[in-house]
Motif scaffolding. Structure first.
Motif, PDB file in Angstrom:
ATOM      1  N   ASP A  72       0.835  -1.207   0.000  1.00 60.81           N
ATOM      2  CA  ASP A  72       0.000   0.000   0.000  1.00 60.81           C
ATOM      3  C   ASP A  72       0.870   1.257   0.000  1.00 60.81           C
ATOM      4  O   ASP A  72       0.476   2.291  -0.527  1.00 60.81           O
ATOM      5  CB  ASP A  72      -0.978   0.012   1.179  1.00 60.81           C
ATOM      6  N   LEU A  73       2.064   1.173   0.582  1.00 59.08           N
ATOM      7  CA  LEU A  73       2.972   2.325   0.599  1.00 59.08           C
ATOM      8  C   LEU A  73       3.577   2.572  -0.782  1.00 59.08           C
ATOM      9  O   LEU A  73       3.920   3.706  -1.110  1.00 59.08           O
ATOM     10  CB  LEU A  73       4.068   2.139   1.644  1.00 59.08           C
ATOM     11  N   ILE A  74       3.694   1.538  -1.577  1.00 57.29           N
ATOM     12  CA  ILE A  74       4.185   1.708  -2.951  1.00 57.29           C
ATOM     13  C   ILE A  74       3.227   2.632  -3.705  1.00 57.29           C
ATOM     14  O   ILE A  74       3.653   3.537  -4.411  1.00 57.29           O
ATOM     15  CB  ILE A  74       4.319   0.347  -3.668  1.00 57.29           C
ATOM     16  N   LYS A  75       1.936   2.440  -3.484  1.00 62.89           N
ATOM     17  CA  LYS A  75       0.918   3.277  -4.138  1.00 62.89           C
ATOM     18  C   LYS A  75       0.979   4.720  -3.651  1.00 62.89           C
ATOM     19  O   LYS A  75       0.535   5.631  -4.331  1.00 62.89           O
ATOM     20  CB  LYS A  75      -0.470   2.702  -3.892  1.00 62.89           C
ATOM     21  N   LYS A  76       1.564   4.952  -2.469  1.00 61.82           N
ATOM     22  CA  LYS A  76       1.689   6.306  -1.919  1.00 61.82           C
ATOM     23  C   LYS A  76       2.984   6.991  -2.350  1.00 61.82           C
ATOM     24  O   LYS A  76       3.270   8.093  -1.926  1.00 61.82           O
ATOM     25  CB  LYS A  76       1.613   6.260  -0.393  1.00 61.82           C
ATOM     26  N   GLY A  77       3.807   6.301  -3.163  1.00 59.95           N
ATOM     27  CA  GLY A  77       5.029   6.912  -3.664  1.00 59.95           C
ATOM     28  C   GLY A  77       6.312   6.303  -3.162  1.00 59.95           C
ATOM     29  O   GLY A  77       7.394   6.702  -3.572  1.00 59.95           O
ATOM     30  N   LEU A  78       6.244   5.331  -2.269  1.00 61.65           N
ATOM     31  CA  LEU A  78       7.450   4.668  -1.767  1.00 61.65           C
ATOM     32  C   LEU A  78       7.807   3.512  -2.701  1.00 61.65           C
ATOM     33  O   LEU A  78       7.732   2.346  -2.345  1.00 61.65           O
ATOM     34  CB  LEU A  78       7.230   4.177  -0.330  1.00 61.65           C
ATOM     35  N   THR A  79       8.185   3.859  -3.924  1.00 65.17           N
ATOM     36  CA  THR A  79       8.507   2.868  -4.944  1.00 65.17           C
ATOM     37  C   THR A  79       9.981   2.489  -4.870  1.00 65.17           C
ATOM     38  O   THR A  79      10.762   3.089  -4.127  1.00 65.17           O
ATOM     39  CB  THR A  79       8.194   3.440  -6.343  1.00 65.17           C
ATOM     40  N   HIS A  80      10.360   1.509  -5.661  1.00 71.60           N
ATOM     41  CA  HIS A  80      11.744   1.037  -5.704  1.00 71.60           C
ATOM     42  C   HIS A  80      12.711   2.200  -5.930  1.00 71.60           C
ATOM     43  O   HIS A  80      12.530   2.992  -6.841  1.00 71.60           O
ATOM     44  CB  HIS A  80      11.905   0.003  -6.818  1.00 71.60           C
ATOM     45  N   GLY A  81      13.702   2.325  -5.074  1.00 67.70           N
ATOM     46  CA  GLY A  81      14.711   3.367  -5.203  1.00 67.70           C
ATOM     47  C   GLY A  81      14.404   4.657  -4.452  1.00 67.70           C
ATOM     48  O   GLY A  81      15.231   5.556  -4.413  1.00 67.70           O
ATOM     49  N   THR A  82      13.217   4.754  -3.857  1.00 71.72           N
ATOM     50  CA  THR A  82      12.846   5.966  -3.128  1.00 71.72           C
ATOM     51  C   THR A  82      13.708   6.110  -1.870  1.00 71.72           C
ATOM     52  O   THR A  82      13.954   5.143  -1.162  1.00 71.72           O
ATOM     53  CB  THR A  82      11.349   5.934  -2.728  1.00 71.72           C
ATOM     54  N   LYS A  83      14.144   7.326  -1.606  1.00 77.50           N
ATOM     55  CA  LYS A  83      14.966   7.615  -0.419  1.00 77.50           C
ATOM     56  C   LYS A  83      14.064   7.909   0.768  1.00 77.50           C
ATOM     57  O   LYS A  83      13.060   8.607   0.637  1.00 77.50           O
ATOM     58  CB  LYS A  83      15.891   8.781  -0.710  1.00 77.50           C
ATOM     59  N   VAL A  84      14.444   7.360   1.931  1.00 81.07           N
ATOM     60  CA  VAL A  84      13.615   7.465   3.131  1.00 81.07           C
ATOM     61  C   VAL A  84      14.482   7.807   4.341  1.00 81.07           C
ATOM     62  O   VAL A  84      15.548   7.231   4.531  1.00 81.07           O
ATOM     63  CB  VAL A  84      12.884   6.124   3.400  1.00 81.07           C
TER      64      VAL A  84
END
Length: 137
Positions: A72-84
């Motif tokens: 569900d977080l992928i749909k919020k923009g936390l896709t592969h390669g996202t910095k956190v």
């Protein structure tokens, strides 16, 4: 003549580098509250044949600052390669893995093969993370 060409190339390089760093500083960090656990690259927690290979194919190595995210977080923009950035932890982590579909609003912090460290982390409810949406630079 060569001196002018070299000088022009150097000026163009400086411009490109300067504009790239300006973009990095203008990244907007989104904020989100999630549950956070920890995991290790061992067969009992991942897969038996390739415990260090993440869902997107990244090979995880101890010392990497990597996380897995619920789908569900992928749909919020936390896709592969996202910095956190994770509250209470130093540095920037990168989304390298995704969790099983049963999990929601959760991240899993990669802790190499140090099972004791992962157990000590336990589970944190309502931990604040900040992420640079769609920023893969």
């Amino acid at each position: 003549m060569n001196r002018k060409l070299v000088s022009s190339a150097l000026a163009a390089s400086v411009f490109v580098l300067a504009s790239g760093s300006a973009n990095a500083e203008s990244v907007e960090w989104q904020s989100l509250s999630v549950a956070a656990t920890a995991y290790n690259s061992v067969p009992s927690q991942t897969t038996r044949h390739r415990p260090a290979t993440a869902a997107w194919g990244d090979v995880l190595k101890p010392g990497m600052r990597a996380i897995a995210v619920s789908r569900d977080l992928i749909k919020k923009g936390l896709t592969h390669g996202t910095k956190v950035r994770i509250e209470g932890l130093p540095g920037v982590y990168v989304v390298r893995d995704k969790m099983a579909a049963r999990w929601t609003n959760k991240i899993d912090i990669y802790m190499g093969q140090d099972i004791a460290k992962a157990r000590d982390w336990g589970i944190h409810h309502d931990i604040r993370i900040r992420y640079a949406e769609n920023d893969k630079s």
